[in-house]
Design a protein around this motif. Structure first.
Motif, PDB file in Angstrom:
ATOM      1  N   LEU A 168      51.958  35.669  33.397  1.00  0.00           N
ATOM      2  CA  LEU A 168      51.513  36.038  34.739  1.00  0.00           C
ATOM      3  C   LEU A 168      51.043  37.488  34.758  1.00  0.00           C
ATOM      4  O   LEU A 168      51.777  38.391  34.374  1.00  0.00           O
ATOM      5  CB  LEU A 168      52.660  35.832  35.736  1.00  0.00           C
ATOM      6  N   GLU A 169      49.810  37.706  35.183  1.00  0.00           N
ATOM      7  CA  GLU A 169      49.173  39.026  35.299  1.00  0.00           C
ATOM      8  C   GLU A 169      48.902  39.697  33.946  1.00  0.00           C
ATOM      9  O   GLU A 169      48.636  40.891  33.884  1.00  0.00           O
ATOM     10  CB  GLU A 169      50.021  39.972  36.181  1.00  0.00           C
ATOM     11  N   LYS A 170      48.932  38.928  32.869  1.00  0.00           N
ATOM     12  CA  LYS A 170      48.671  39.517  31.555  1.00  0.00           C
ATOM     13  C   LYS A 170      47.269  40.119  31.485  1.00  0.00           C
ATOM     14  O   LYS A 170      47.019  41.059  30.708  1.00  0.00           O
ATOM     15  CB  LYS A 170      48.848  38.486  30.453  1.00  0.00           C
ATOM     16  N   GLU A 171      46.350  39.574  32.308  1.00  0.00           N
ATOM     17  CA  GLU A 171      44.987  40.093  32.295  1.00  0.00           C
ATOM     18  C   GLU A 171      44.932  41.565  32.679  1.00  0.00           C
ATOM     19  O   GLU A 171      44.041  42.292  32.245  1.00  0.00           O
ATOM     20  CB  GLU A 171      44.093  39.283  33.239  1.00  0.00           C
ATOM     21  N   PHE A 172      45.865  42.002  33.519  1.00  0.00           N
ATOM     22  CA  PHE A 172      45.873  43.407  33.920  1.00  0.00           C
ATOM     23  C   PHE A 172      46.065  44.321  32.711  1.00  0.00           C
ATOM     24  O   PHE A 172      45.421  45.367  32.593  1.00  0.00           O
ATOM     25  CB  PHE A 172      46.976  43.667  34.950  1.00  0.00           C
ATOM     26  N   ASP A 196      40.823  37.993  37.568  1.00  0.00           N
ATOM     27  CA  ASP A 196      41.884  38.995  37.452  1.00  0.00           C
ATOM     28  C   ASP A 196      41.359  40.248  36.747  1.00  0.00           C
ATOM     29  O   ASP A 196      41.763  41.364  37.071  1.00  0.00           O
ATOM     30  CB  ASP A 196      43.070  38.420  36.675  1.00  0.00           C
ATOM     31  N   ASP A 197      40.478  40.057  35.777  1.00  0.00           N
ATOM     32  CA  ASP A 197      39.869  41.204  35.107  1.00  0.00           C
ATOM     33  C   ASP A 197      38.978  41.976  36.071  1.00  0.00           C
ATOM     34  O   ASP A 197      38.926  43.208  36.027  1.00  0.00           O
ATOM     35  CB  ASP A 197      39.061  40.730  33.903  1.00  0.00           C
ATOM     36  N   GLU A 198      38.286  41.267  36.946  1.00  0.00           N
ATOM     37  CA  GLU A 198      37.481  41.944  37.955  1.00  0.00           C
ATOM     38  C   GLU A 198      38.375  42.736  38.911  1.00  0.00           C
ATOM     39  O   GLU A 198      38.037  43.850  39.323  1.00  0.00           O
ATOM     40  CB  GLU A 198      36.644  40.933  38.724  1.00  0.00           C
ATOM     41  N   GLU A 199      39.498  42.146  39.262  1.00  0.00           N
ATOM     42  CA  GLU A 199      40.442  42.820  40.154  1.00  0.00           C
ATOM     43  C   GLU A 199      40.990  44.082  39.506  1.00  0.00           C
ATOM     44  O   GLU A 199      41.138  45.121  40.154  1.00  0.00           O
ATOM     45  CB  GLU A 199      41.576  41.850  40.500  1.00  0.00           C
ATOM     46  N   ALA A 200      41.292  44.004  38.209  1.00  0.00           N
ATOM     47  CA  ALA A 200      41.755  45.186  37.477  1.00  0.00           C
ATOM     48  C   ALA A 200      40.646  46.222  37.367  1.00  0.00           C
ATOM     49  O   ALA A 200      40.876  47.428  37.532  1.00  0.00           O
ATOM     50  CB  ALA A 200      42.247  44.779  36.091  1.00  0.00           C
ATOM     51  N   ALA A 201      39.427  45.742  37.098  1.00  0.00           N
ATOM     52  CA  ALA A 201      38.308  46.668  36.903  1.00  0.00           C
ATOM     53  C   ALA A 201      38.030  47.499  38.145  1.00  0.00           C
ATOM     54  O   ALA A 201      37.733  48.695  38.046  1.00  0.00           O
ATOM     55  CB  ALA A 201      37.057  45.894  36.497  1.00  0.00           C
ATOM     56  N   GLU A 202      38.114  46.886  39.323  1.00  0.00           N
ATOM     57  CA  GLU A 202      37.818  47.647  40.535  1.00  0.00           C
ATOM     58  C   GLU A 202      38.790  48.806  40.704  1.00  0.00           C
ATOM     59  O   GLU A 202      38.420  49.874  41.201  1.00  0.00           O
ATOM     60  CB  GLU A 202      37.833  46.740  41.761  1.00  0.00           C
ATOM     61  N   ALA A 203      40.043  48.617  40.257  1.00  0.00           N
ATOM     62  CA  ALA A 203      41.035  49.685  40.342  1.00  0.00           C
ATOM     63  C   ALA A 203      40.798  50.756  39.278  1.00  0.00           C
ATOM     64  O   ALA A 203      40.855  51.961  39.550  1.00  0.00           O
ATOM     65  CB  ALA A 203      42.438  49.098  40.199  1.00  0.00           C
ATOM     66  N   TRP A 204      40.544  50.325  38.052  1.00  0.00           N
ATOM     67  CA  TRP A 204      40.341  51.287  36.966  1.00  0.00           C
ATOM     68  C   TRP A 204      39.084  52.122  37.175  1.00  0.00           C
ATOM     69  O   TRP A 204      39.081  53.336  36.902  1.00  0.00           O
ATOM     70  CB  TRP A 204      40.282  50.559  35.626  1.00  0.00           C
ATOM     71  N   LEU A 205      38.021  51.505  37.645  1.00  0.00           N
ATOM     72  CA  LEU A 205      36.805  52.271  37.870  1.00  0.00           C
ATOM     73  C   LEU A 205      36.987  53.289  38.991  1.00  0.00           C
ATOM     74  O   LEU A 205      36.488  54.419  38.908  1.00  0.00           O
ATOM     75  CB  LEU A 205      35.647  51.321  38.181  1.00  0.00           C
ATOM     76  N   LEU A 206      37.710  52.895  40.031  1.00  0.00           N
ATOM     77  CA  LEU A 206      37.997  53.836  41.116  1.00  0.00           C
ATOM     78  C   LEU A 206      38.847  54.986  40.617  1.00  0.00           C
ATOM     79  O   LEU A 206      38.595  56.153  40.933  1.00  0.00           O
ATOM     80  CB  LEU A 206      38.697  53.108  42.266  1.00  0.00           C
ATOM     81  N   TRP A 207      39.864  54.659  39.815  1.00  0.00           N
ATOM     82  CA  TRP A 207      40.734  55.716  39.277  1.00  0.00           C
ATOM     83  C   TRP A 207      39.951  56.665  38.379  1.00  0.00           C
ATOM     84  O   TRP A 207      40.058  57.890  38.508  1.00  0.00           O
ATOM     85  CB  TRP A 207      41.902  55.107  38.494  1.00  0.00           C
ATOM     86  N   ALA A 208      39.184  56.117  37.448  1.00  0.00           N
ATOM     87  CA  ALA A 208      38.465  56.962  36.489  1.00  0.00           C
ATOM     88  C   ALA A 208      37.451  57.863  37.194  1.00  0.00           C
ATOM     89  O   ALA A 208      37.313  59.046  36.850  1.00  0.00           O
ATOM     90  CB  ALA A 208      37.771  56.097  35.450  1.00  0.00           C
TER      91      ALA A 208
END
Length: 465
Positions: A97-101, A358-370
């Motif tokens: 569960l949530e390994k994609e993150f 889930d990868d898209e969901e992670a990407a939106e956070a990482w791109l905002l952070w970076a």
């Protein structure tokens, strides 16, 4: 108790809860939960473009070399930045569960570090695996060594909130579950989720397509507060957008035998349905076919944007099946450079890992952070990153997600995106339905009326239910 917060959001988070409540229902209920997302093989031929220059399409230059420098900020070294990625991958209830993150975090860090990191500091990923029941403990570990938490989520996140806030651990979340987490301090959610309103314009879109059918509608949910409350919110939103909901069906948590529920609706002849099932649609679809139940259409939440949904339709005579989404369809990645870049990064740095939303969901956070961290320069602090993130307008991660007009801190009344798209599910896969979506911006329908804000009466009824 846990609750969804808003789609991009609400049904997505129910899936995490169903994973937990499946403890009492047995392993047969777990299959669909572990298959969320529309899988796209990252090994397909991709358009050529550089994935190592530190620039992300639609976001800008976010990773580059620099002097780094000494810092007294926790988790920030001269040449490194330690980032926590919360998840539940090692749990034994729904393994993975949530390994994609974590998979995306490692791929993104490798991509970013290849261009010098964040102003010369390389990203170090710390996998904070709560295994469902250890949210407070792993957050406490992060409080010792990590700068921030980025692009993750935990199904049982409420115990983590006071720990994170007390130690000043900032977060740009992949997703939140509990109300406490959704409205916590020291956090920006890239989707702008809000407990007082919900994006639900797809109900209006289907009402326009099927004006008679929605006057004879049925909806439902599983009987757990964290699932039932947001689904009742959707009932309010649907009715505000033209539906007449004549039946709201409540099923036991993690129900697996859906035939009686389908038969009830078939007997009544409801024509527009939003099923009670929050997990695996295969039994529901089979029951519809067995009863020859052929309503005008079936509408599903974004968690059913999954291969398991289209596979479950194979060989069955079913009415049109639609899925709402706020993420760019992976089947259309070639039409959005940011989504294409995501696939390229995963192909290069995470070979063999399936790419899903889930990868898209992670990407939106990482791109905002970076983007936000890069703007801070050498003086990297949590306050600087969060303030930069909260100041973003029309945030879409370069088009990976539906745009949010204005981000804000999670405790400062954020507003969800009004944008959505409709996909049609068929045994052969998912296709974007432009005619029903009626886009106003790119592929999205972004009419402000797509956001339903709950009236005081609706809020009072939800609180008392």
């Amino acid at each position: 108790m846990m609750s969804h917060t808003a789609t991009r959001g609400m049904r997505r988070k129910a899936l995490a809860f169903v994973a937990v409540t499946s403890l009492v229902a047995g392993p047969a209920t777990l299959v669909a939960v572990s298959q969320a997302g529309a899988s796209v093989s990252p090994t397909r031929t991709l358009a050529s473009s550089s994935t190592t220059n530190g620039e992300w399409p639609g976001v800008g230059k976010i990773c580059e070399s620099g002097a780094g420098g000494s810092s007294s900020v926790r988790g920030v070294g001269t040449n490194t930045i330690h980032i926590a990625v919360p998840n539940d991958a090692s749990n034994t209830v729904v393994p993975g569960l949530e390994k994609e993150f974590v998979q995306f975090a490692n791929a993104f860090a490798s991509w970013c570090n290849a261009s010098g990191g964040i102003n010369g500091r390389h990203i170090v990923i710390d996998n904070r695996d709560a295994a469902l029941f250890n949210a407070a403990q792993v957050t406490s570990q992060s409080c010792q060594t990590d700068f921030m938490a980025v692009g993750g989520g935990m199904a049982l996140d409420q115990p983590s909130v006071p720990v994170r806030e007390a130690c000043g651990l900032g977060q740009i979340s992949g997703y939140t579950v509990s109300d406490a987490s959704a409205g916590a301090t020291l956090q920006v959610n890239p989707s702008g989720i809000n407990n007082k309103s919900v994006t639900a314009g797809w109900f209006a879109a289907l009402a326009k397509k099927y004006p008679q059918a929605v006057k004879d509608a049925a909806m439902g949910a599983e009987n757990e507060a964290s699932i039932l409350e947001p689904e009742k919110k959707y009932e309010d939103a649907a009715q505000a957008m033209g539906w007449t909901v004549k039946n709201f069906q409540i099923a036991p948590v993690s129900e697996t035998v859906w035939a009686p529920y389908v038969q009830q609706w078939a007997t009544a002849g409801y024509q527009a349905i939003w099923p009670s099932d929050s997990g695996n649609m295969a039994p529901w679809f089979q029951a519809m076919a067995t009863d020859n139940y052929n309503p005008a259409f079936v509408l599903l939440g974004v968690q059913f944007y999954a291969k398991s949904t289209t596979q479950a339709m194979a060989g069955l005579h079913l009415p049109p099946v639609y899925v709402e989404t706020g993420w760019w369809p992976l089947e259309m990645a070639s039409q959005n450079p940011s989504t294409e870049q995501l696939l390229q990064v995963m192909h290069k740095y995470a070979k063999g890992d399936t790419v899903d939303f889930d990868d898209e969901e992670a990407a939106e956070a990482w791109l905002l952070w970076a983007k936000s961290a890069s703007a801070c320069g050498a003086n990297l602090t949590v306050t600087c990153v969060l303030n930069n993130a909260a100041a973003q307008k029309n945030w879409s991660a370069g088009g990976i997600q539906a745009p949010v007009p204005q981000l804000s801190l999670s405790n400062a009344n954020p507003q969800p995106s009004p944008c959505f798209a409709i996909l049609q599910a068929k045994p052969s896969g998912f296709t974007y339905d432009k005619a029903i979506t009626q886009p106003t911006q790119s592929i999205w329908n972004c009419n402000p009326k797509n956001v339903h804000t709950f009236t005081p009466q609706e809020s009072a009824a939800l609180a008392s239910s």
